[in-house]
Design a protein around this motif. Structure first.
Motif, short mmCIF file in Angstrom:
data_model
loop_
_atom_site.label_atom_id
_atom_site.label_comp_id
_atom_site.label_asym_id
_atom_site.label_seq_id
_atom_site.Cartn_x
_atom_site.Cartn_y
_atom_site.Cartn_z
N GLY A 34 38.00 -16.87 -42.95
CA GLY A 34 38.71 -17.36 -41.76
C GLY A 34 38.15 -18.68 -41.29
N ILE A 35 39.00 -19.53 -40.71
CA ILE A 35 38.54 -20.84 -40.23
C ILE A 35 37.71 -20.67 -38.95
N SER A 36 36.69 -21.50 -38.80
CA SER A 36 35.72 -21.33 -37.71
C SER A 36 36.28 -21.69 -36.34
N THR A 37 37.37 -22.48 -36.27
CA THR A 37 37.89 -22.90 -34.98
C THR A 37 38.77 -21.85 -34.32
N SER A 38 39.03 -20.76 -35.04
CA SER A 38 39.95 -19.74 -34.51
C SER A 38 39.21 -18.45 -34.21
N ASP A 39 39.58 -17.81 -33.10
CA ASP A 39 38.99 -16.53 -32.74
C ASP A 39 39.71 -15.35 -33.41
N SER B 238 49.33 -20.91 -27.54
CA SER B 238 49.15 -22.32 -27.88
C SER B 238 49.97 -22.73 -29.10
N GLY B 239 50.11 -21.81 -30.06
CA GLY B 239 50.82 -22.13 -31.29
C GLY B 239 50.07 -23.11 -32.17
N GLU B 240 48.80 -23.38 -31.87
CA GLU B 240 48.03 -24.35 -32.63
C GLU B 240 47.46 -23.71 -33.89
N VAL B 241 47.59 -24.42 -35.00
CA VAL B 241 47.12 -23.91 -36.28
C VAL B 241 45.61 -23.71 -36.24
N ASP B 242 44.87 -24.64 -35.65
CA ASP B 242 43.41 -24.56 -35.62
C ASP B 242 42.91 -23.33 -34.87
N ARG B 243 43.78 -22.74 -34.05
CA ARG B 243 43.39 -21.55 -33.30
C ARG B 243 44.17 -20.32 -33.76
N SER C 292 53.79 -16.02 -44.77
CA SER C 292 54.88 -16.10 -43.79
C SER C 292 54.56 -15.29 -42.54
N TRP C 293 53.98 -14.09 -42.75
CA TRP C 293 53.63 -13.24 -41.60
C TRP C 293 52.54 -13.90 -40.76
N LEU C 294 51.51 -14.43 -41.40
CA LEU C 294 50.42 -15.07 -40.66
C LEU C 294 50.91 -16.29 -39.89
N HIS C 295 51.78 -17.07 -40.53
CA HIS C 295 52.32 -18.26 -39.86
C HIS C 295 53.15 -17.87 -38.64
N ALA C 296 53.93 -16.79 -38.79
CA ALA C 296 54.74 -16.32 -37.66
C ALA C 296 53.85 -15.83 -36.52
N GLN C 297 52.72 -15.18 -36.86
CA GLN C 297 51.81 -14.71 -35.81
C GLN C 297 51.22 -15.90 -35.04
N THR C 298 50.88 -16.95 -35.76
CA THR C 298 50.33 -18.14 -35.09
C THR C 298 51.39 -18.76 -34.18
N ALA C 299 52.62 -18.86 -34.68
CA ALA C 299 53.70 -19.45 -33.89
C ALA C 299 53.95 -18.65 -32.61
N GLY C 300 53.61 -17.35 -32.64
CA GLY C 300 53.85 -16.51 -31.47
C GLY C 300 52.72 -16.51 -30.46
N THR C 301 51.64 -17.21 -30.76
CA THR C 301 50.53 -17.28 -29.79
C THR C 301 50.86 -18.27 -28.68
#
Length: 566
Positions: free
Chosen positions: A46-51, A101-106, A90-99
């Motif tokens: 997982g990327i370090s900028t995201s919780d 902020s919608g920011e990829v880094d988070r 696709s599922w992960l991208h949709a989850q991010t879009a639903g947050t």
């Protein structure tokens, strides 16, 4: 030994971070899943900028370890794994879009490295900067290249709606050692030390020591390593009913005999390759029971193809394809195959009874056959023996494609390759020319066979006569000359002849790109044909031409008169 055998060592640590955002896993299945799917080893970071990236990493690995084994057995590893990775992305991208902020880094973003060990081949899949290595002599050979640009990830799971997946395959040898690592490990290790730790033999101890050494080298990140050693490789055929191949051959039965619960009703057909019987299952269902003939019994590869037909039929569900009933609860005592019994006649018999079929009859038969063939191709299979004898027409008019013994199945070929054939599997008159010239084959090869059958039903002869069987080289293939379907026997529209000529073109890349285009062009002239053969308006409607010309001249005269009056 018919299956691959491995040793594993795995270790992961959060290191100096509060949470371990890495996730890893391995699955070593049993039975046919091992032969057809192989062993899966996967690691995500997982990327370090995201919780929430640890959730992405866990999802990516768990999805692969479960969903890959749920894909069709006929699919090749690349198709199956890529399908799963794309769906997860696709599922992960949709989850991010639903947050909020919608920011990829988070968002739900991670890297992924996956290794499929199937038969005698390793399949590598890679997204991001986790890596796959192989021990080569006294050094570590990187098998993947990081997806990075200017020090930043250029590809990652969940970062974009579409994903870039790097894939490669490498042959396996006994003793090969592969490593999967997150950057918290490989950015802080000493390769010579790693090789020495692995050479000591205890892979779990080596994995633990590698992670500990990275931590001592001041790695600030999570640290994960997986080590896989190939202990043994398959030495015999695998994948399809290998247990059945060891069964004894049944005696030739008579009507009334019982074979493993199936009652033999009567003989349907018999030759040196197989004996076919109409039989009744315990539940009363009529089935076709096939027993290997003398020629098949003496050839191990023909026996594999014999059991392949039922294996394929059991995995298909299409009204235009031969199917197989569920197996009986009691194990078989003999080697034979069971498929559905089709009441009807072969297309060859139908053609003899209908030497001058209507265009609509031909279109209907071809369209139904194509519906079945599409389902076949979607599972990464080629029929390779499409001919009138292998197409059945039921008493209700349903067209079914049968006889899968010559089929190419990507997943089976990958798990246990059939050797190069000494001859052509299909029937010469209907086999695409690229088989004879030893060139690549594809769905277009089956299209050729369909086109030949359509041509024969409409004309009574074959588009290339006996020329196909004489092909040996690509030059021979290119020299084929199509025989126009517009003969004396039947008046056929030029646009239909053009559709047929394209379907059976000697060059596979000049055939139709889809079956739907071919079907469409059998019903109406193609747009390209209409454009090339469009007649001037004066020829099509002289009266309208002169009317339009008169109106145009009148408008021009008025315009000139107005201009002169100024």
């Amino acid at each position: 030994m018919t299956q691959i055998s491995v040793s594993l060592g795995q270790a992961s640590s959060k290191g100096r971070k509060a949470v371990n955002q890495d996730f890893h896993g391995a699955l070593v299945p049993n039975g046919r899943a091992m032969s057809l799917k192989g062993i899966t080893v996967a690691l995500a970071d997982g990327i370090s900028t995201s919780d929430v990236s640890h959730i992405a990493a866990e999802t990516a690995v768990k999805s692969l370890l479960t969903d890959y084994y749920a894909t069709p057995d006929s699919w090749a590893a690349q198709t199956a794994v890529s399908t799963v990775i794309n769906a997860t992305n696709s599922w992960l991208h949709a989850q991010t879009a639903g947050t909020p902020s919608g920011e990829v880094d988070r968002g739900y973003v991670c890297t992924l490295a996956a290794l499929i060990l199937k038969a005698r081949q390793a399949h590598l899949f890679h997204v991001g900067d986790s890596r796959i290595w192989r021990v080569s002599g006294g050094s570590l050979e990187p098998l993947t290249v990081d997806h990075q640009s200017m020090g930043m990830l250029s590809a990652a799971m969940g970062a974009r709606q579409t994903i870039e997946i790097s894939y490669k395959s490498v042959p396996l040898a006994q003793g090969d050692v592969f490593l999967l690592t997150s950057d918290g490990v490989h950015d802080f290790w000493t390769p010579a030390q790693v090789v020495a730790q692995i050479a000591a033999g205890d892979l779990q101890a080596a994995a633990d020591d590698i992670v500990a050494a990275a931590h001592e080298a001041d790695s600030p990140d999570n640290m994960t390593v997986q080590i896989v050693r190939i202990d043994a490789l398959p030495t015999g055929p695998g994948g399809i009913n290998t247990d059945d191949l060891t069964l004894p051959f049944p005696p030739i039965p008579n009507a009334g005999d019982i074979l493993d619960g199936y009652e033999i009703l009567r003989a349907l057909h018999g030759n040196h390759r197989s004996h076919l019987y109409l039989a009744k299952a315990p539940d009363g269902m009529k089935v076709a029971l096939k027993i290997p003939g003398s020629e098949t019994r003496d050839d191990p590869e023909q026996l594999r193809r014999f059991v392949l037909e039922e294996w394929i039929a059991r995995r298909l569900s299409n009204p235009h394809l031969l199917s197989a009933p569920p197996p009986l609860e009691t194990p078989r005592a003999y080697l034979y195959s069971v498929t559905e019994y089709i009441e009807g006649q072969t297309l060859r018999q139908w053609m003899a009874d209908n030497p001058q079929p209507s265009l609509e009859q031909v279109r209907d038969i071809i369209e139904q056959t194509v519906k079945g063939l599409r389902s076949f191709h979607r599972r990464e299979m080629l029929h390779q023996d499409i001919r009138p004898e292998n197409i059945m027409i039921t008493d209700d008019g349903v067209v079914k494609l049968i006889d899968f013994g010559a089929a190419y199945v990507a997943g089976v070929q990958e798990a246990a390759p059939f050797p190069a054939e000494a001859g052509i599997l299909g029937t010469y008159q209907y086999t695409a020319p690229e088989y004879f010239s030893n060139e690549a084959v594809s769905f277009r090869s089956d299209m050729f066979s369909i086109g030949v059958i359509a041509y024969e039903m409409l004309t009574g002869y074959l588009p290339y006569g006996t020329q196909i069987a004489r092909i040996r080289t690509p030059r021979d293939r290119a020299a084929l000359r199509y025989r126009s379907a517009q003969g004396d026997a039947r008046v056929l529209a030029p646009w239909m002849d053009e559709a047929l000529s394209r379907a059976v073109h000697a060059d596979p890349y000049k055939r139709y790109e889809t079956f739907s285009d071919f079907i469409k062009d059998l019903r109406t002239p193609s747009a390209a044909y209409q454009k090339r053969h469009a007649r001037p308006l004066m020829e099509r409607d002289p009266l309208k031409f002169w009317q339009c010309l008169s109106i145009a001249l009148a408008i021009l005269s008025i315009a000139l008169a107005v201009q002169l009056s100024k």
